[in-house]
Design a protein around this motif. Structure first.
Motif, PDB file in Angstrom:
ATOM      1  N   SER A  69       0.720  -1.223  -0.045  1.00  0.00           N
ATOM      2  CA  SER A  69      -0.006   0.065  -0.027  1.00  0.00           C
ATOM      3  C   SER A  69       0.843   1.314  -0.082  1.00  0.00           C
ATOM      4  O   SER A  69       0.525   2.342  -0.591  1.00  0.00           O
ATOM      5  CB  SER A  69      -1.027  -0.163   1.212  1.00  0.00           C
ATOM      6  OG  SER A  69      -0.322  -0.096   2.441  1.00  0.00           O
ATOM      7  N   VAL A  70       2.162   1.168   0.612  1.00  0.00           N
ATOM      8  CA  VAL A  70       3.037   2.280   0.624  1.00  0.00           C
ATOM      9  C   VAL A  70       3.642   2.283  -0.767  1.00  0.00           C
ATOM     10  O   VAL A  70       3.932   3.527  -1.542  1.00  0.00           O
ATOM     11  CB  VAL A  70       3.879   2.256   1.735  1.00  0.00           C
ATOM     12  CG1 VAL A  70       5.044   3.258   1.584  1.00  0.00           C
ATOM     13  CG2 VAL A  70       3.331   2.122   3.145  1.00  0.00           C
ATOM     14  N   LEU A  71       4.188   1.290  -1.343  1.00  0.00           N
ATOM     15  CA  LEU A  71       4.979   1.514  -2.687  1.00  0.00           C
ATOM     16  C   LEU A  71       3.947   1.719  -3.595  1.00  0.00           C
ATOM     17  O   LEU A  71       4.496   1.927  -4.706  1.00  0.00           O
ATOM     18  CB  LEU A  71       5.513  -0.247  -2.882  1.00  0.00           C
ATOM     19  CG  LEU A  71       6.484  -0.604  -1.973  1.00  0.00           C
ATOM     20  CD1 LEU A  71       6.838  -2.090  -2.069  1.00  0.00           C
ATOM     21  CD2 LEU A  71       7.819   0.026  -2.004  1.00  0.00           C
ATOM     22  N   ALA A  72       2.689   1.655  -3.569  1.00  0.00           N
ATOM     23  CA  ALA A  72       1.770   1.868  -4.555  1.00  0.00           C
ATOM     24  C   ALA A  72       1.845   3.542  -4.851  1.00  0.00           C
ATOM     25  O   ALA A  72       1.212   3.924  -5.770  1.00  0.00           O
ATOM     26  CB  ALA A  72       0.267   1.605  -4.261  1.00  0.00           C
ATOM     27  N   GLY A  73       2.490   4.234  -3.937  1.00  0.00           N
ATOM     28  CA  GLY A  73       2.570   5.583  -4.036  1.00  0.00           C
ATOM     29  C   GLY A  73       1.616   6.461  -3.829  1.00  0.00           C
ATOM     30  O   GLY A  73       1.227   7.650  -4.657  1.00  0.00           O
ATOM     31  N   PRO A  74       0.581   6.472  -2.796  1.00  0.00           N
ATOM     32  CA  PRO A  74      -0.229   7.349  -2.356  1.00  0.00           C
ATOM     33  C   PRO A  74       0.215   8.542  -2.090  1.00  0.00           C
ATOM     34  O   PRO A  74       1.525   8.735  -1.842  1.00  0.00           O
ATOM     35  CB  PRO A  74      -0.980   6.617  -1.280  1.00  0.00           C
ATOM     36  CG  PRO A  74       0.167   5.673  -0.648  1.00  0.00           C
ATOM     37  CD  PRO A  74       0.936   5.383  -1.676  1.00  0.00           C
ATOM     38  N   ASN A  75      -0.716   9.728  -1.835  1.00  0.00           N
ATOM     39  CA  ASN A  75      -0.124  11.000  -1.714  1.00  0.00           C
ATOM     40  C   ASN A  75       0.465  11.285  -0.441  1.00  0.00           C
ATOM     41  O   ASN A  75       1.253  12.170   0.014  1.00  0.00           O
ATOM     42  CB  ASN A  75      -1.153  11.860  -1.926  1.00  0.00           C
ATOM     43  CG  ASN A  75      -2.470  11.910  -1.337  1.00  0.00           C
ATOM     44  OD1 ASN A  75      -2.392  10.888  -0.408  1.00  0.00           O
ATOM     45  ND2 ASN A  75      -3.341  12.510  -1.450  1.00  0.00           N
ATOM     46  N   THR A 120      14.886  -2.392  15.324  1.00  0.00           N
ATOM     47  CA  THR A 120      13.706  -2.792  15.376  1.00  0.00           C
ATOM     48  C   THR A 120      13.575  -4.415  14.766  1.00  0.00           C
ATOM     49  O   THR A 120      12.455  -4.974  14.843  1.00  0.00           O
ATOM     50  CB  THR A 120      12.605  -1.926  14.848  1.00  0.00           C
ATOM     51  OG1 THR A 120      12.592  -1.968  13.229  1.00  0.00           O
ATOM     52  CG2 THR A 120      12.541  -0.593  15.439  1.00  0.00           C
ATOM     53  N   GLY A 121      14.690  -4.727  14.360  1.00  0.00           N
ATOM     54  CA  GLY A 121      14.668  -5.907  13.296  1.00  0.00           C
ATOM     55  C   GLY A 121      14.089  -5.891  12.055  1.00  0.00           C
ATOM     56  O   GLY A 121      13.662  -6.988  11.551  1.00  0.00           O
ATOM     57  N   LEU A 122      13.635  -4.702  11.560  1.00  0.00           N
ATOM     58  CA  LEU A 122      13.049  -4.570  10.280  1.00  0.00           C
ATOM     59  C   LEU A 122      13.391  -3.356   9.745  1.00  0.00           C
ATOM     60  O   LEU A 122      13.466  -2.312  10.331  1.00  0.00           O
ATOM     61  CB  LEU A 122      11.660  -4.348  10.570  1.00  0.00           C
ATOM     62  CG  LEU A 122      10.678  -4.565   9.104  1.00  0.00           C
ATOM     63  CD1 LEU A 122      10.664  -6.011   9.007  1.00  0.00           C
ATOM     64  CD2 LEU A 122       9.238  -4.051   9.544  1.00  0.00           C
ATOM     65  N   THR A 123      14.058  -3.319   8.406  1.00  0.00           N
ATOM     66  CA  THR A 123      14.124  -2.160   7.600  1.00  0.00           C
ATOM     67  C   THR A 123      13.226  -1.672   6.653  1.00  0.00           C
ATOM     68  O   THR A 123      12.167  -2.732   6.483  1.00  0.00           O
ATOM     69  CB  THR A 123      15.460  -2.140   6.858  1.00  0.00           C
ATOM     70  OG1 THR A 123      15.462  -3.393   6.216  1.00  0.00           O
ATOM     71  CG2 THR A 123      16.872  -2.197   7.944  1.00  0.00           C
ATOM     72  N   GLY A 124      13.337  -0.681   5.949  1.00  0.00           N
ATOM     73  CA  GLY A 124      12.133  -0.409   5.037  1.00  0.00           C
ATOM     74  C   GLY A 124      11.256   0.769   5.679  1.00  0.00           C
ATOM     75  O   GLY A 124      11.501   1.297   6.638  1.00  0.00           O
ATOM     76  N   ARG A 125      10.010   0.814   5.466  1.00  0.00           N
ATOM     77  CA  ARG A 125       9.117   1.560   6.121  1.00  0.00           C
ATOM     78  C   ARG A 125       7.747   0.946   6.437  1.00  0.00           C
ATOM     79  O   ARG A 125       6.915   1.452   7.231  1.00  0.00           O
ATOM     80  CB  ARG A 125       8.216   2.523   5.041  1.00  0.00           C
ATOM     81  CG  ARG A 125       9.576   3.884   4.741  1.00  0.00           C
ATOM     82  CD  ARG A 125       9.021   4.958   3.748  1.00  0.00           C
ATOM     83  NE  ARG A 125       9.057   4.005   2.324  1.00  0.00           N
ATOM     84  CZ  ARG A 125       8.315   4.712   1.334  1.00  0.00           C
ATOM     85  NH1 ARG A 125       7.639   5.790   1.357  1.00  0.00           N
ATOM     86  NH2 ARG A 125       8.685   3.888   0.218  1.00  0.00           N
ATOM     87  N   GLY A 126       7.859  -0.281   6.242  1.00  0.00           N
ATOM     88  CA  GLY A 126       6.504  -1.304   6.840  1.00  0.00           C
ATOM     89  C   GLY A 126       5.369  -0.485   6.188  1.00  0.00           C
ATOM     90  O   GLY A 126       5.094  -0.094   5.022  1.00  0.00           O
ATOM     91  N   LEU A 127       4.282  -0.157   7.077  1.00  0.00           N
ATOM     92  CA  LEU A 127       3.034   0.719   6.938  1.00  0.00           C
ATOM     93  C   LEU A 127       3.272   1.959   6.719  1.00  0.00           C
ATOM     94  O   LEU A 127       2.183   2.770   6.482  1.00  0.00           O
ATOM     95  CB  LEU A 127       1.993   0.002   7.797  1.00  0.00           C
ATOM     96  CG  LEU A 127       1.637  -1.492   7.721  1.00  0.00           C
ATOM     97  CD1 LEU A 127       0.649  -1.659   8.614  1.00  0.00           C
ATOM     98  CD2 LEU A 127       0.765  -1.415   6.240  1.00  0.00           C
ATOM     99  N   LEU A 128       4.418   2.767   7.398  1.00  0.00           N
ATOM    100  CA  LEU A 128       4.536   4.228   7.259  1.00  0.00           C
ATOM    101  C   LEU A 128       4.844   4.715   6.044  1.00  0.00           C
ATOM    102  O   LEU A 128       5.638   4.062   5.339  1.00  0.00           O
ATOM    103  CB  LEU A 128       5.446   4.429   8.438  1.00  0.00           C
ATOM    104  CG  LEU A 128       5.248   4.019   9.807  1.00  0.00           C
ATOM    105  CD1 LEU A 128       6.230   4.127  10.731  1.00  0.00           C
ATOM    106  CD2 LEU A 128       3.927   4.560  10.392  1.00  0.00           C
TER     107      LEU A 128
END
Length: 315
Positions: A69-75, A120-128
């Motif tokens: 949902s983040v990679l889809a590029g919403p505004n 946190t054990g996770l890179t990238g943005r997750g849902l943010l």
């Protein structure tokens, strides 16, 4: 590393002497949970003594994850770091997007911001949506609990009056929470607080223009009166990653007489499954750091919180 004893110590600090960005210590617990919200992704495990970046850990291999949902590029979301034409200005206001943290400067490594509270054990943005801080606002709207005759209700054990706040049940995880949400680019925090409350607790997006105008009038009174900033800063949120994290400003708007809020038609809005007045006590289990915010409000208002004798605060 951050122990529970220092968490207890931190909660002794009132909002007036909020820790500064350099001596503040955060407690990562929700930001270490798996699977990551809305996915089957498991974080790599981070032992408590390896959370802090100052602790060397050559074998740290976090999992990379950014939701579709983040990679889809919403505004509301940034592009990926390496995307052509994307050169975010971290640690400053970047056009309409606030990339400054409430805790001062954060490190940027290989073009990516680093979570000031540790691994946190996770890179990238997750849902943010944003790399770095994602700014939210949480309006804590309170009133005194009253009986049928309009008298304040005191707790039978502590004798302190019981405070109530408006809580929503989040659709995404089913937990009770303060109605709040993300600050839009260029938006003032005060506007976000009011807008989120209207949308989530009063469902004003579904109201007629006349009904909305009436609600606006009532809420203007509440939101323009003197209020109290409960907390400004980092939030231990299950959506946090090494490169993206939640920060919030929680503000208490208190209806001392109950006249403003008593007849307000509570109705759950877009992100909420339910909305209601909830009695405040330490038994409440709330989303993210919301229990901590509620505790600070009850202390400030001299309301009932716990039946246990309060522990001494040793500075």
């Amino acid at each position: 590393p951050f122990s529970n004893s220092s968490a207890a110590h931190w909660s002794c600090l009132g909002p007036g002497n909020m820790p500064s960005s350099y001596n503040v210590k955060f407690h990562h617990s929700k930001a270490l949970t798996s699977p990551y919200p809305g996915s089957q992704v498991e974080r790599s495990r981070v032992p408590e003594d390896k959370v802090g970046w100052m602790i060397e850990w050559k074998d740290y291999k976090p999992v990379e994850y950014t939701a579709r949902s983040v990679l889809a590029g919403p505004n509301w979301a940034d592009p990926q770091i390496n995307d052509e034409g994307f050169s975010p200005k971290f640690n400053e206001r970047d056009g309409e997007v606030e990339r400054k943290s409430l805790h001062g400067l954060y490190t940027v490594e290989n073009g990516r911001p680093r979570n000031p509270a540790g691994r946190t054990g996770l890179t990238g943005r997750g849902l943010l949506g944003r790399w770095g801080p994602n700014h939210a606002a949480d309006p804590v709207v309170t009133r005194w609990k009253r009986d049928g005759s309009g008298n304040k209700v005191a707790h039978p054990v502590t004798g302190r009056n019981i405070l109530q706040f408006i809580a929503i049940k989040r659709k995404d995880c089913g937990e009770w929470a303060i109605p709040g949400g993300m600050v839009d680019p260029g938006e003032k925090i005060s506007a976000t607080l009011k807008r989120e409350f209207e949308e989530e607790a009063l469902n004003c997006l579904q109201k007629s223009p006349e009904e909305r105008a009436e609600l606006e009038k009532r809420l203007h009174k509440l939101f323009s009166q003197e209020h109290f900033v409960v907390y400004r800063g980092y939030v231990d949120d299950p959506r946090n990653t090494d490169n993206a994290w939640m920060e919030t400003e929680a503000v208490n708007y208190h209806d001392e007489t109950g006249e403003t809020m008593d007849n307000l038609p509570l109705e759950a809005g877009d992100d909420a499954g339910m909305v209601k007045w909830v009695d405040i006590s330490e038994e409440l289990k709330l989303y993210a750091s919301h229990s901590y915010f509620i505790k600070l409000v009850s202390e400030k208002r001299g309301a009932h919180w716990s039946q246990d004798p309060a522990p001494e605060c040793h500075q």
